[in-house]
Design a protein around this motif. Structure first.
Motif, short mmCIF file in Angstrom:
data_model
loop_
_atom_site.label_atom_id
_atom_site.label_comp_id
_atom_site.label_asym_id
_atom_site.label_seq_id
_atom_site.Cartn_x
_atom_site.Cartn_y
_atom_site.Cartn_z
N LEU A 7 0.71 -1.18 0.01
CA LEU A 7 0.03 0.05 0.06
C LEU A 7 0.88 1.22 -0.14
O LEU A 7 0.76 2.23 -0.70
N ARG A 8 1.86 1.27 0.70
CA ARG A 8 2.84 2.65 1.00
C ARG A 8 3.37 2.75 -0.14
O ARG A 8 3.69 3.63 -0.54
N THR A 9 3.92 1.64 -0.76
CA THR A 9 4.86 1.96 -1.92
C THR A 9 3.99 2.28 -2.97
O THR A 9 4.40 2.97 -3.86
N THR A 10 2.70 1.65 -3.02
CA THR A 10 2.05 2.05 -4.34
C THR A 10 1.48 3.65 -4.05
O THR A 10 1.30 4.36 -5.11
N GLN A 11 1.24 3.95 -2.98
CA GLN A 11 0.93 5.47 -2.74
C GLN A 11 2.36 6.26 -3.16
O GLN A 11 1.82 7.27 -3.81
N LYS A 12 3.38 5.86 -2.85
CA LYS A 12 4.50 6.58 -3.30
C LYS A 12 4.91 6.76 -4.67
O LYS A 12 5.19 7.80 -5.21
N THR A 13 4.88 5.55 -5.43
CA THR A 13 5.18 5.51 -6.56
C THR A 13 4.19 5.58 -7.91
O THR A 13 4.02 5.70 -9.03
N GLY A 14 2.65 5.33 -7.36
CA GLY A 14 1.80 5.31 -8.18
C GLY A 14 1.53 4.00 -8.86
O GLY A 14 0.68 4.12 -9.89
N LYS A 15 2.33 3.08 -8.67
CA LYS A 15 2.12 1.62 -9.50
C LYS A 15 1.81 0.47 -8.41
O LYS A 15 2.43 0.58 -7.23
N ASP A 16 1.26 -0.32 -9.18
CA ASP A 16 1.14 -1.70 -8.23
C ASP A 16 2.21 -2.39 -8.33
O ASP A 16 3.23 -2.14 -9.22
N LEU A 17 2.30 -3.54 -7.57
CA LEU A 17 3.40 -4.09 -7.35
C LEU A 17 4.07 -4.82 -8.76
O LEU A 17 5.04 -4.78 -9.12
N ILE A 18 2.85 -5.13 -9.53
CA ILE A 18 3.21 -5.89 -10.80
C ILE A 18 2.45 -5.07 -11.86
O ILE A 18 1.52 -4.98 -11.59
N ASP A 19 3.48 -4.86 -12.75
CA ASP A 19 3.04 -4.25 -14.12
C ASP A 19 2.40 -5.10 -14.95
O ASP A 19 2.89 -6.29 -15.31
N THR A 41 -9.04 5.86 -5.01
CA THR A 41 -8.03 5.53 -6.40
C THR A 41 -7.25 4.52 -5.94
O THR A 41 -6.63 4.19 -5.17
N SER A 42 -6.85 3.96 -7.27
CA SER A 42 -6.03 2.78 -7.35
C SER A 42 -5.40 2.73 -8.76
O SER A 42 -6.41 2.68 -9.75
N PRO A 43 -4.30 2.47 -8.78
CA PRO A 43 -3.73 1.82 -10.57
C PRO A 43 -4.23 0.57 -10.86
O PRO A 43 -3.98 0.32 -11.93
N GLY A 44 -5.07 -0.14 -9.94
CA GLY A 44 -5.44 -1.43 -10.60
C GLY A 44 -4.38 -2.49 -9.57
O GLY A 44 -3.11 -2.31 -9.76
N VAL A 45 -5.13 -3.63 -9.36
CA VAL A 45 -4.35 -4.59 -8.78
C VAL A 45 -4.11 -5.92 -9.69
O VAL A 45 -5.19 -6.52 -10.15
#
Length: 418
Positions: free
Chosen positions: A190-202, A369-373
């Motif tokens: 969660l925190r890394t996604t907030q920081k980067t705007g990216k989910d773990l996996i592209d 909001t979410s970049p999608g998981v």
């Protein structure tokens, strides 16, 4: 006694359904309540459109293997309940199930949000419709925070600042939050996604979207929470037997005052809390300059139609009836969680079958909001690589840099060819 009665009723219902020629079949997993409700709804939907539908139901254990075998032999049911993380396994290129976009004149897709439809879409093909949507939400014990004279945190920084104040006011055994194993992994994500705007996996490459430095920062943030006394360490939690939250006496007594859980578990974790304590779902904690709220939102399950169905339009009629017809929705109730369909949610809310606090938790999942998981986040190879190295870091056996390197390389290797 109740279980015996239900089992007998289910056997009778199954025997009755197989006594007639069936033009459609539907398979799912679940509990007795779900089995009974679904069969009753199928009778209603079948009668409405002149279909006879044979039910095929099991428990969750072994259901994935059953579906895999049926798909390989083209013997799957016309309508299937599918677990969201199974999409990469069963429909890599979007061809494993029927494209439900082809039946939009039958299925009222307007009842679902775009993110819900996107979550069931593979390579542009709608392979499954979300039956219910779940996601991670912050929940805090308002009673404990009130006793400590601390407002419920709105940011990560406020959460960290709450630790010394709570311990000073209530005692060293009090923690404003909790996080180990899965909870800790999803917190870092969660925190890394907030920081980067990216989910773990592209999803475009099926590789880790974060740089080593970005993941290192996420892991170090977890260590900060431990060092500052915000959460118990992984080792402490393990020493206590890795007790599930709903069975943890520290949680029941209010000594652990916050958590990051699936919204659908509200009742499960609120019930064991001692009398007088109030558990409230709140907005996601944020960081300054966040590129996204980063909500981890996903379908708890999907309904799909077989690409080999001899009557896909008939299957689409039944699917739409089960999820959008008010009469069928009332029968199904919340046996599959809070429904994703707008009309279904409205119907059950008016019927009083969903508690207001559950609706509040659901809103906390649906609004951010979410970049999608990617469903690959929950691929067994991915979780094994992440958790093994994360645990080693948490125990001080690996540096954050080494752990990040191993996690990224391991996940990319695990997903090669998927």
């Amino acid at each position: 006694m109740r279980t015996m009665f239900m089992t007998a009723a289910l056997f009778a219902a199954t025997s009755l359904s197989t006594a007639f020629a069936s033009d459609l079949r539907m398979s799912w997993w679940g509990s007795d309540d779900r089995h009974i409700a679904t069969q009753e709804a199928l009778k209603l939907c079948g009668a409405k459109f002149g279909h006879t539908i044979a039910p095929e139901f099991t428990g969750f254990q072994g259901h994935q293997e059953k579906i895999a075998t049926q798909l390989a032999g083209r013997t799957e049911a016309d309508i299937m309940q599918v677990n969201w993380p199974w999409l990469p396994l069963f429909t890599k290129n979007g061809d494993g199930f029927a494209d439900l976009n082809q039946y939009k004149d039958i299925i009222d897709l307007s009842q679902w949000s775009k993110p819900d439809l996107d979550s069931g879409t593979v390579k542009g093909k709608l392979n499954g419709i979300s039956v219910s949507t779940t996601g991670r939400v912050f929940m805090f014990n308002k009673t404990t925070y009130d006793k400590a004279g601390i407002p419920i945190p709105k940011t990560w920084e406020e959460l960290i600042a709450a630790a010394p104040k709570m311990k000073e006011k209530l005692g060293k055994e009090f923690y404003p939050f909790e996080g180990a194993a899965l909870d800790a992994r999803l917190m870092v994500i969660l925190r890394t996604t907030q920081k980067t705007g990216k989910d773990l996996i592209d999803p475009a490459t099926n590789k880790v979207a974060w740089s080593e430095a970005e993941l290192v920062e996420g892991l170090e943030f977890y260590k900060t929470l431990v060092d500052k006394g915000v959460i118990e360490s992984w080792k402490q939690v393990a020493a206590g037997g890795n007790t599930p939250l709903h069975e943890n006496q520290k949680w029941a007594k209010g000594q652990i005052a916050g958590t990051y859980q699936w919204d659908s578990t509200y009742g499960k974790i609120a019930t064991p809390m001692e009398k007088g304590q109030e558990l409230v779902p709140v907005k996601l904690l944020t960081i300054e300059g966040a590129k996204t709220d980063g909500v981890y939102r996903k379908p708890s399950m999907l309904f799909s139609i077989s690409r080999n169905s001899k009557d896909p339009k008939g299957a689409a009629q039944v699917l739409n009836c089960l999820l959008n017809d008010p009469a069928a929705v009332k029968i199904m109730g919340a046996t599959r969680g809070i429904p994703s369909s707008k009309i279904a949610l409205d119907t059950l809310t008016k019927e009083g079958k969903i508690k207001p606090v559950q609706i509040e938790a659901y809103k906390r999942v649906m609004e951010p909001t979410s970049p999608g998981v990617s469903p690959l986040n929950e691929h067994p190879r991915v979780t094994e690589v992440f958790d093994t190295n994360f645990e080693a870091f948490a125990y001080g056996q690996q540096s954050s840099k080494d752990a990040a390197t191993e996690i990224i390389a391991g996940i990319n290797q695990a997903l090669t060819g998927i």
